[in-house]
Scaffold this motif. Structure first.
Motif, PDB file in Angstrom:
ATOM      1  N   LEU A 109       0.809  -1.220   0.000  1.00 46.52           N
ATOM      2  CA  LEU A 109       0.000   0.000   0.000  1.00 46.52           C
ATOM      3  C   LEU A 109       0.842   1.269   0.000  1.00 46.52           C
ATOM      4  CD1 LEU A 109      -2.923  -0.939   2.403  1.00 46.52           C
ATOM      5  CD2 LEU A 109      -2.961  -0.780  -0.086  1.00 46.52           C
ATOM      6  N   HIS A 110       2.127   1.158   0.301  1.00 45.17           N
ATOM      7  CA  HIS A 110       2.972   2.348   0.348  1.00 45.17           C
ATOM      8  C   HIS A 110       3.709   2.605  -0.955  1.00 45.17           C
ATOM      9  CE1 HIS A 110       2.262   3.691   4.391  1.00 45.17           C
ATOM     10  NE2 HIS A 110       2.524   2.495   4.907  1.00 45.17           N
ATOM     11  N   PHE A 111       3.973   1.554  -1.734  1.00 45.13           N
ATOM     12  CA  PHE A 111       4.634   1.751  -3.021  1.00 45.13           C
ATOM     13  C   PHE A 111       3.581   2.096  -4.073  1.00 45.13           C
ATOM     14  CE2 PHE A 111       7.948  -1.059  -1.075  1.00 45.13           C
ATOM     15  CZ  PHE A 111       8.970  -0.115  -1.104  1.00 45.13           C
ATOM     16  N   PRO A 112       3.759   3.210  -4.794  1.00 45.16           N
ATOM     17  CA  PRO A 112       2.733   3.697  -5.729  1.00 45.16           C
ATOM     18  C   PRO A 112       2.297   2.668  -6.772  1.00 45.16           C
ATOM     19  CG  PRO A 112       4.399   5.375  -5.380  1.00 45.16           C
ATOM     20  CD  PRO A 112       4.902   4.135  -4.722  1.00 45.16           C
ATOM     21  N   VAL A 113       3.246   1.938  -7.361  1.00 49.58           N
ATOM     22  CA  VAL A 113       2.891   1.006  -8.430  1.00 49.58           C
ATOM     23  C   VAL A 113       2.050  -0.152  -7.899  1.00 49.58           C
ATOM     24  CG1 VAL A 113       3.778  -0.615 -10.152  1.00 49.58           C
ATOM     25  CG2 VAL A 113       4.917   1.598  -9.815  1.00 49.58           C
ATOM     26  N   SER A 114       2.518  -0.811  -6.834  1.00 49.85           N
ATOM     27  CA  SER A 114       1.763  -1.938  -6.278  1.00 49.85           C
ATOM     28  C   SER A 114       0.434  -1.470  -5.705  1.00 49.85           C
ATOM     29  CB  SER A 114       2.584  -2.654  -5.203  1.00 49.85           C
ATOM     30  OG  SER A 114       2.977  -1.763  -4.175  1.00 49.85           O
ATOM     31  N   ARG A 115       0.416  -0.284  -5.100  1.00 48.39           N
ATOM     32  CA  ARG A 115      -0.841   0.244  -4.560  1.00 48.39           C
ATOM     33  C   ARG A 115      -1.862   0.447  -5.679  1.00 48.39           C
ATOM     34  NH1 ARG A 115       0.860   4.713  -1.893  1.00 48.39           N
ATOM     35  NH2 ARG A 115       0.549   6.108  -3.662  1.00 48.39           N
ATOM     36  N   GLN A 116      -1.412   0.967  -6.807  1.00 45.41           N
ATOM     37  CA  GLN A 116      -2.324   1.203  -7.917  1.00 45.41           C
ATOM     38  C   GLN A 116      -2.873  -0.107  -8.472  1.00 45.41           C
ATOM     39  OE1 GLN A 116      -3.396   4.344  -8.791  1.00 45.41           O
ATOM     40  NE2 GLN A 116      -4.925   3.062  -9.816  1.00 45.41           N
ATOM     41  N   HIS A 117      -2.031  -1.142  -8.502  1.00 48.31           N
ATOM     42  CA  HIS A 117      -2.510  -2.453  -8.947  1.00 48.31           C
ATOM     43  C   HIS A 117      -3.617  -2.962  -8.024  1.00 48.31           C
ATOM     44  CE1 HIS A 117       0.100  -3.112 -12.309  1.00 48.31           C
ATOM     45  NE2 HIS A 117       1.204  -3.031 -11.601  1.00 48.31           N
ATOM     46  N   VAL A 118      -3.435  -2.773  -6.723  1.00 47.57           N
ATOM     47  CA  VAL A 118      -4.454  -3.194  -5.756  1.00 47.57           C
ATOM     48  C   VAL A 118      -5.747  -2.419  -5.984  1.00 47.57           C
ATOM     49  CG1 VAL A 118      -5.110  -3.206  -3.318  1.00 47.57           C
ATOM     50  CG2 VAL A 118      -2.830  -3.958  -3.993  1.00 47.57           C
ATOM     51  N   LEU A 119      -5.621  -1.116  -6.153  1.00 43.20           N
ATOM     52  CA  LEU A 119      -6.808  -0.270  -6.360  1.00 43.20           C
ATOM     53  C   LEU A 119      -7.514  -0.633  -7.656  1.00 43.20           C
ATOM     54  CD1 LEU A 119      -5.440   3.204  -5.161  1.00 43.20           C
ATOM     55  CD2 LEU A 119      -6.918   1.605  -3.920  1.00 43.20           C
ATOM     56  N   ASN A 120      -6.739  -0.948  -8.686  1.00 39.59           N
ATOM     57  CA  ASN A 120      -7.343  -1.362  -9.950  1.00 39.59           C
ATOM     58  C   ASN A 120      -8.133  -2.655  -9.778  1.00 39.59           C
ATOM     59  OD1 ASN A 120      -6.146   0.832 -11.179  1.00 39.59           O
ATOM     60  ND2 ASN A 120      -4.468  -0.339 -12.082  1.00 39.59           N
ATOM     61  N   THR A 121      -7.543  -3.583  -9.035  1.00 42.73           N
ATOM     62  CA  THR A 121      -8.218  -4.860  -8.773  1.00 42.73           C
ATOM     63  C   THR A 121      -9.519  -4.638  -8.009  1.00 42.73           C
ATOM     64  OG1 THR A 121      -6.119  -6.053  -8.723  1.00 42.73           O
ATOM     65  CG2 THR A 121      -7.995  -7.124  -7.671  1.00 42.73           C
ATOM     66  N   LEU A 122      -9.454  -3.792  -6.985  1.00 42.52           N
ATOM     67  CA  LEU A 122     -10.648  -3.500  -6.196  1.00 42.52           C
ATOM     68  C   LEU A 122     -11.728  -2.855  -7.052  1.00 42.52           C
ATOM     69  CD1 LEU A 122      -8.985  -2.134  -2.927  1.00 42.52           C
ATOM     70  CD2 LEU A 122     -10.309  -4.237  -3.139  1.00 42.52           C
ATOM     71  N   SER A 123     -11.341  -1.958  -7.922  1.00 41.52           N
ATOM     72  CA  SER A 123     -12.310  -1.268  -8.782  1.00 41.52           C
ATOM     73  C   SER A 123     -13.045  -2.250  -9.687  1.00 41.52           C
ATOM     74  CB  SER A 123     -11.606  -0.203  -9.629  1.00 41.52           C
ATOM     75  OG  SER A 123     -11.089   0.830  -8.815  1.00 41.52           O
ATOM     76  N   VAL A 124     -12.298  -3.188 -10.258  1.00 38.64           N
ATOM     77  CA  VAL A 124     -12.918  -4.181 -11.143  1.00 38.64           C
ATOM     78  C   VAL A 124     -13.866  -5.087 -10.357  1.00 38.64           C
ATOM     79  CG1 VAL A 124     -12.485  -6.169 -12.623  1.00 38.64           C
ATOM     80  CG2 VAL A 124     -11.036  -4.143 -12.816  1.00 38.64           C
ATOM     81  N   LEU A 125     -13.424  -5.535  -9.191  1.00 39.85           N
ATOM     82  CA  LEU A 125     -14.268  -6.409  -8.377  1.00 39.85           C
ATOM     83  C   LEU A 125     -15.565  -5.722  -7.982  1.00 39.85           C
ATOM     84  CD1 LEU A 125     -11.548  -7.999  -6.046  1.00 39.85           C
ATOM     85  CD2 LEU A 125     -12.830  -9.169  -7.854  1.00 39.85           C
ATOM     86  N   LEU A 126     -15.468  -4.480  -7.524  1.00 42.66           N
ATOM     87  CA  LEU A 126     -16.661  -3.748  -7.108  1.00 42.66           C
ATOM     88  C   LEU A 126     -17.591  -3.489  -8.283  1.00 42.66           C
ATOM     89  CD1 LEU A 126     -15.061  -1.204  -4.603  1.00 42.66           C
ATOM     90  CD2 LEU A 126     -16.396  -3.256  -4.055  1.00 42.66           C
ATOM     91  N   ALA A 127     -17.016  -3.185  -9.441  1.00 41.67           N
ATOM     92  CA  ALA A 127     -17.833  -2.959 -10.635  1.00 41.67           C
ATOM     93  C   ALA A 127     -18.577  -4.235 -11.039  1.00 41.67           C
ATOM     94  CB  ALA A 127     -16.960  -2.479 -11.791  1.00 41.67           C
ATOM     95  N   ASP A 128     -17.977  -5.379 -10.734  1.00 39.53           N
ATOM     96  CA  ASP A 128     -18.597  -6.668 -11.043  1.00 39.53           C
ATOM     97  C   ASP A 128     -19.466  -7.188  -9.903  1.00 39.53           C
ATOM     98  OD1 ASP A 128     -17.410  -6.675 -13.524  1.00 39.53           O
ATOM     99  OD2 ASP A 128     -15.730  -7.963 -12.926  1.00 39.53           O
ATOM    100  N   ALA A 162      -9.593   2.077   3.024  1.00 41.08           N
ATOM    101  CA  ALA A 162     -10.767   2.935   2.851  1.00 41.08           C
ATOM    102  C   ALA A 162     -10.401   4.290   2.252  1.00 41.08           C
ATOM    103  CB  ALA A 162     -11.476   3.128   4.192  1.00 41.08           C
ATOM    104  N   THR A 163      -9.325   4.897   2.759  1.00 40.47           N
ATOM    105  CA  THR A 163      -8.943   6.211   2.241  1.00 40.47           C
ATOM    106  C   THR A 163      -8.357   6.111   0.846  1.00 40.47           C
ATOM    107  OG1 THR A 163      -6.819   6.026   3.423  1.00 40.47           O
ATOM    108  CG2 THR A 163      -8.586   7.249   4.505  1.00 40.47           C
ATOM    109  N   ARG A 164      -7.557   5.076   0.597  1.00 39.51           N
ATOM    110  CA  ARG A 164      -6.929   4.938  -0.725  1.00 39.51           C
ATOM    111  C   ARG A 164      -7.969   4.688  -1.818  1.00 39.51           C
ATOM    112  NH1 ARG A 164      -3.351   6.268   2.301  1.00 39.51           N
ATOM    113  NH2 ARG A 164      -1.164   5.582   2.295  1.00 39.51           N
ATOM    114  N   MET A 165      -9.022   3.948  -1.494  1.00 42.14           N
ATOM    115  CA  MET A 165     -10.023   3.611  -2.498  1.00 42.14           C
ATOM    116  C   MET A 165     -11.190   4.596  -2.515  1.00 42.14           C
ATOM    117  SD  MET A 165     -11.765   0.227  -0.741  1.00 42.14           S
ATOM    118  CE  MET A 165     -12.819  -0.075  -2.169  1.00 42.14           C
ATOM    119  N   GLY A 166     -11.087   5.638  -1.705  1.00 51.62           N
ATOM    120  CA  GLY A 166     -12.111   6.676  -1.717  1.00 51.62           C
ATOM    121  C   GLY A 166     -13.441   6.242  -1.129  1.00 51.62           C
TER     122      GLY A 166
END
Length: 262
Positions: A109-128, A162-166
């Protein structure tokens, strides 16, 4: 007080998932699955941050105390995480809801690249309309197991996610009804504080450690989580997780637990 809430993170602690005798609390897990599935069907974007791998591992192996060796704790958490996700998957499917597992460590969650991958994954899951279930990767992250606490029974993890994913709201289900002005397990005259707009030194002093032998978090870590949420102009509610249907009351705006935020 709770308006325009759509994206919700629910964190449930070990003390809510494990019975006093050390067995897995299947009733609470089933109720949690029902509530979160209902919200999912209603259009809420729900993420669950769940502790309990170690506790479920102990129950699965018929043990009553954590082993002292870190490697044995990690192995036990691995066993418990598999069993915990099996139970979750089964219970959520009973309510026509799919779940997915994400195991995280602090650096992710602290490294920008890996954090963004996590957020992308969460976004897809929630959209589905899939509910992500997040836990710390105890087989990799050893600090919490060694009691130096990294994510402190996932209180800090839930606030970071919670804060990272808005997320609009973080609901923390604990073994206590609210935040009190002093430890209610020790003082009969302790009074609940229903609304907290700012975490002060006095509140931090009033916070106490965990009251159970299964969890690693306490009221101090929940205050830290609340501070993280409020700094991001988000809200958090701390309430008792014995009956997860309390989540309905929280989202309905009923006065339950302690509300952090303005």
């Amino acid at each position: 007080m709770l308006e325009n809430v759509k994206r919700v993170v629910v964190k449930i602690g070990t003390s809510s998932l494990i019975l006093p005798n050390g067995q897995t609390n299947l009733k609470t897990i089933d109720s949690l699955a029902f509530v979160l599935s209902t919200l999912n069907h209603q259009g809420y974007e729900v993420t669950l941050v769940s502790s309990g791998a170690m506790g479920v591992g102990l129950a699965s192996e018929g043990l009553t105390q954590r082993p002292r060796e870190i490697a044995k704790q990690q192995a036990l958490a691995s066993v418990g995480q598999t069993e915990l996700m099996r139970i979750y998957s089964q219970r959520f499917l009973d309510y026509q809801t799919k779940v997915a597992q994400l195991l995280l460590t602090r650096d992710v969650l602290h490294f920008p690249v890996s954090r963004q991958h996590v957020l992308n994954t969460l976004s897809v899951l929630l959209a589905d309309h899939v509910i992500p279930i997040i836990n710390e990767n105890d087989s990799v992250a050893v600090d919490e197991l060694d009691h130096h606490t990294t994510f402190s029974d996932n209180d800090e993890l839930s606030a970071l996610v919670a804060t990272r994913m808005g997320a609009d709201l973080l609901i923390v289900l604990s073994d206590i009804d609210a935040f009190y002005n002093k430890d209610p397990h020790k003082y009969k005259d302790a009074q609940p504080i229903r609304t907290i707009a700012e975490v002060t030194p006095e509140l931090e002093k009033a916070a106490s450690g965990s009251s159970t032998r299964f969890g690693t978090g306490g009221m101090v870590t929940k205050l830290h989580a609340a501070t993280t949420m409020m700094k991001a102009n988000k809200q958090m509610v701390l309430c008792n997780g014995k009956d997860p249907r309390v989540i309905f009351k929280v989202l309905n705006g009923d006065q339950v637990g302690t509300h952090f935020g303005k």
